[in-house]
Design an enzyme around this catalytic site. Structure first.
Site, PDB file in Angstrom:
ATOM      1  N   GLY A 167      -9.257  18.617  -7.409  1.00 43.72           N
ATOM      2  CA  GLY A 167      -8.145  18.937  -8.314  1.00 43.72           C
ATOM      3  C   GLY A 167      -8.479  18.577  -9.745  1.00 43.72           C
ATOM      4  O   GLY A 167      -9.658  18.497 -10.115  1.00 43.72           O
ATOM      5  N   CYS A 222      -1.212   3.645 -10.230  1.00 36.09           N
ATOM      6  CA  CYS A 222      -2.085   2.678  -9.549  1.00 36.09           C
ATOM      7  C   CYS A 222      -3.582   2.922  -9.724  1.00 36.09           C
ATOM      8  O   CYS A 222      -4.292   2.037 -10.210  1.00 36.09           O
ATOM      9  CB  CYS A 222      -1.762   2.650  -8.062  1.00 36.09           C
ATOM     10  N   PHE A 274       0.856  -1.197   0.000  1.00 34.48           N
ATOM     11  CA  PHE A 274       0.000   0.000   0.000  1.00 34.48           C
ATOM     12  C   PHE A 274       0.887   1.241   0.000  1.00 34.48           C
ATOM     13  O   PHE A 274       0.697   2.156   0.797  1.00 34.48           O
ATOM     14  CB  PHE A 274      -0.925   0.004   1.226  1.00 34.48           C
TER      15      PHE A 274
HETATM   16  C1  UDX Z   1      -1.801   5.000  -4.431  1.00 34.29           C
HETATM   17  C2  UDX Z   1      -2.301   4.502  -3.061  1.00 34.29           C
HETATM   18  O1  UDX Z   1      -2.467   5.619  -2.174  1.00 34.29           O
HETATM   19  C3  UDX Z   1      -1.363   3.471  -2.496  1.00 34.29           C
HETATM   20  O2  UDX Z   1      -1.866   2.985  -1.250  1.00 34.29           O
HETATM   21  C4  UDX Z   1      -1.270   2.347  -3.506  1.00 34.29           C
HETATM   22  O3  UDX Z   1      -0.546   1.274  -3.065  1.00 34.29           O
HETATM   23  C5  UDX Z   1      -0.721   2.889  -4.828  1.00 34.29           C
HETATM   24  O4  UDX Z   1      -1.623   3.899  -5.290  1.00 34.29           O
HETATM   25  P1  UDX Z   1      -0.033   6.744  -5.355  1.00 34.29           P
HETATM   26  O5  UDX Z   1      -0.421   6.300  -6.722  1.00 34.29           O
HETATM   27  O6  UDX Z   1       1.410   6.937  -5.052  1.00 34.29           O
HETATM   28  O7  UDX Z   1      -0.582   5.722  -4.253  1.00 34.29           O
HETATM   29  O8  UDX Z   1      -0.758   8.149  -5.140  1.00 34.29           O
HETATM   30  P2  UDX Z   1      -1.795   8.819  -4.137  1.00 34.29           P
HETATM   31  O9  UDX Z   1      -1.091   9.693  -3.192  1.00 34.29           O
HETATM   32  O10 UDX Z   1      -2.704   7.829  -3.553  1.00 34.29           O
HETATM   33  O11 UDX Z   1      -2.595   9.759  -5.176  1.00 34.29           O
HETATM   34  C6  UDX Z   1      -3.229   9.223  -6.328  1.00 34.29           C
HETATM   35  C7  UDX Z   1      -3.815  10.312  -7.176  1.00 34.29           C
HETATM   36  O12 UDX Z   1      -4.940  10.906  -6.553  1.00 34.29           O
HETATM   37  C8  UDX Z   1      -2.866  11.480  -7.483  1.00 34.29           C
HETATM   38  O13 UDX Z   1      -3.009  11.869  -8.826  1.00 34.29           O
HETATM   39  C9  UDX Z   1      -3.324  12.559  -6.547  1.00 34.29           C
HETATM   40  O14 UDX Z   1      -3.023  13.861  -7.011  1.00 34.29           O
HETATM   41  C10 UDX Z   1      -4.814  12.316  -6.530  1.00 34.29           C
HETATM   42  N1  UDX Z   1      -5.446  12.845  -5.316  1.00 34.29           N
HETATM   43  C11 UDX Z   1      -5.183  12.267  -4.104  1.00 34.29           C
HETATM   44  C12 UDX Z   1      -6.315  13.924  -5.400  1.00 34.29           C
HETATM   45  O15 UDX Z   1      -6.554  14.466  -6.492  1.00 34.29           O
HETATM   46  N2  UDX Z   1      -6.928  14.375  -4.257  1.00 34.29           N
HETATM   47  C13 UDX Z   1      -6.701  13.805  -3.046  1.00 34.29           C
HETATM   48  O16 UDX Z   1      -7.306  14.277  -2.063  1.00 34.29           O
HETATM   49  C14 UDX Z   1      -5.791  12.740  -2.963  1.00 34.29           C
END
Ligand code: UDX
Length: 429
Positions: free
Chosen positions: A253, A260, A152
């Site tokens: 956003g 992922c 995760f």
């Molecule tokens: C994610 C999961 O959080 C992680 O547990 C999993 O194993 C892999 O996928 P990651 O892809 O690194 O991790 O990014 P994350 O921080 O979760 O953000 C994903 C996307 O959602 C990004 O584009 C981020 O900008 C967007 N996001 C996230 C938002 O637009 N708003 C939010 O409030 C949170």
């Protein structure tokens, strides 16, 4: 414990380095010779906070090694982690080619009891599939267990996510494997959920799809906020105080991206469909995400007064801050659409410029945010890097052709910017 980690992408490298830092002997395997040579010298191909220091430290202590030989690594290890990529195929299914290949390779060199641990995000039923591949490829009989232990890890905070996990999930029916895995993670102060492999595999997809749902939900709410005159940041805050909802993943956003969420949502949709369930909710989540990028493009066009002959300055290309990763990045998609619309686009990102260059070659890659702003008709903030929050926006205004700013991540203070003289818009406020 003796561990081997096959595949040195984000997940593999972080897993290998962190396991070594916990005191285990770890060998990381990758078939890319060049990559292994660099890693053996402590050169890290990715930008990930804290990782380089751990790799350097563990290389020095001898706890971490790199090799291209699966045989060498498997022979001395009991725990074998599979951390190869499982990209989407053309239909949205997770492509298991690499997992199958690695399983076959492991089987062909096995020399005793091994626990094969699936860390890659794999479709429901893959633990059993890997078992079958190994059974079919074994040269001579050896006892083994295949288990699911999903990761995760978030990019940018992957090291601390590994060391201080919210939970550890182990999917296995083998007491022997469960005992060894429990021992491996015993120092971690985290809830340990021991379950069957299929449930463990589902936990990973269900978690990522739920987080993606939260993001699309707040983006949809943001779109309503815009028309009714509410501020989505206030709305998120008010929602988040309810412990059942929480504050996380409620930042509006330009949509979610990364390696992922989009891939896992597509795969879960496919899994559901294959079992006869029409997962309409998740389809909606993905529709909202696509529309959010289109809405951002429309907003840029409206605020800039069209695209023809306009110069658009873009801050941020990575799919989120603190990473150089541009996989399925909304920022890169948006820049691409704006370029297709006929505008001239100048971009800057602290880490992701090189990765983005092959996808948006027509863009002008600037040396810093001020160069991006020069003569721009609009400045668009697409990735929430901290450094963009502390720019000299008075100086930027002087450099721009017209002081128009779209803050697609809501990370700036509208009152301050309007006072400087900007026409400011955010998302849902
Ligand atoms: C994610 C999961 O959080 C992680 O547990 C999993 O194993 C892999 O996928 P990651 O892809 O690194 O991790 O990014 P994350 O921080 O979760 O953000 C994903 C996307 O959602 C990004 O584009 C981020 O900008 C967007 N996001 C996230 C938002 O637009 N708003 C939010 O409030 C949170």
């Amino acid at each position: 414990m003796e561990c081997c980690v096959i595949g040195t992408g984000y997940v593999g490298l972080v897993t290998g380095a962190c396991l070594a830092d916990m005191g285990n002997s770890v060998i990381c395997v990758d078939r890319d010779n060049l990559k292994i040579n660099k890693l053996s010298k402590g050169e890290i191909p990715i930008f990930e906070a804290g990782l380089e220091a751990i790799v350097t430290r563990c290389l020095k202590s001898g706890k971490l090694k790199f090799t291209t030989s699966t045989k060498e690594a498997v022979h001395v290890s009991t725990l074998i982690f599979i951390t190869v990529d499982t990209p989407s195929d053309y239909q949205g299914y997770a492509d298991l080619t690499h997992v199958d290949e690695v399983a076959g390779d492991i089987a062909s060199v096995m020399n005793g009891y091994k626990i094969i641990i699936n860390k890659s995000t794999v479709p429901v039923g893959t633990t059993r599939r890997v078992e079958r591949v190994i059974e079919e490829s074994l040269k001579e009989y050896h006892e083994f267990d295949v288990i699911s232990n999903p990761e995760f890890l978030r990019e940018g905070t992957a090291v601390s996510d590994f060391m201080k996990p919210a939970r550890i999930v182990i999917g296995s029916g083998s007491q022997k494997a469960i005992m060894m895995m429990t021992d491996l993670y015993r120092k971690m102060n985290a809830p340990l959920l021991i379950t069957d492999p299929v449930s463990a595999e589902m936990i990973k997809y269900a978690s990522n799809a739920f987080l993606a749902t939260k993001v699309s939900y707040i983006n949809a709410i943001a779109n309503i906020c815009e028309v009714v005159g509410a501020d989505v940041r206030e709305v998120s805050l008010g929602m988040g105080y309810d412990e059942r909802i929480g504050f996380e993943f409620l930042r509006a956003g330009p949509g979610f991206g990364g390696s992922c969420f989009p891939k896992d949502c597509r795969a879960l949709l496919r899994i559901a469909g294959d079992y006869g369930y029409n997962f309409k909710l998740l389809e909606g989540v993905m529709d909202v995400n696509r529309e959010q990028q289109l809405r951002t493009v429309d907003k840029i066009k409206r605020m800039a007064g069209g695209f023809d002959g306009k110069k658009i300055g873009v801050l941020g290309l990575a799919f989120k801050a603190n990473t150089d990763d541009i996989r399925e990045s909304p920022a890169v998609n948006i820049v691409s659409m704006v370029l297709s619309g006929g505008a001239e686009v100048s971009v800057y990102d602290p880490e992701a410029m090189e990765n983005a260059s092959e996808f948006i070659p027509e863009a002008k890659f600037a040396g810093d945010a001020y160069e991006v702003a020069a003569q721009a008709d609009i400045l668009v903030l697409l990735t929430e890097w901290d450094e963009f929050k502390w720019l000299d926006y008075t100086r930027i205004k002087e450099l721009m052709n017209s002081p128009v700013l779209l803050d697609a991540r809501n990370c700036l203070d509208p009152a301050v910017l309007r006072k400087i003289g900007y026409t400011y818009e955010g998302v849902g406020r």
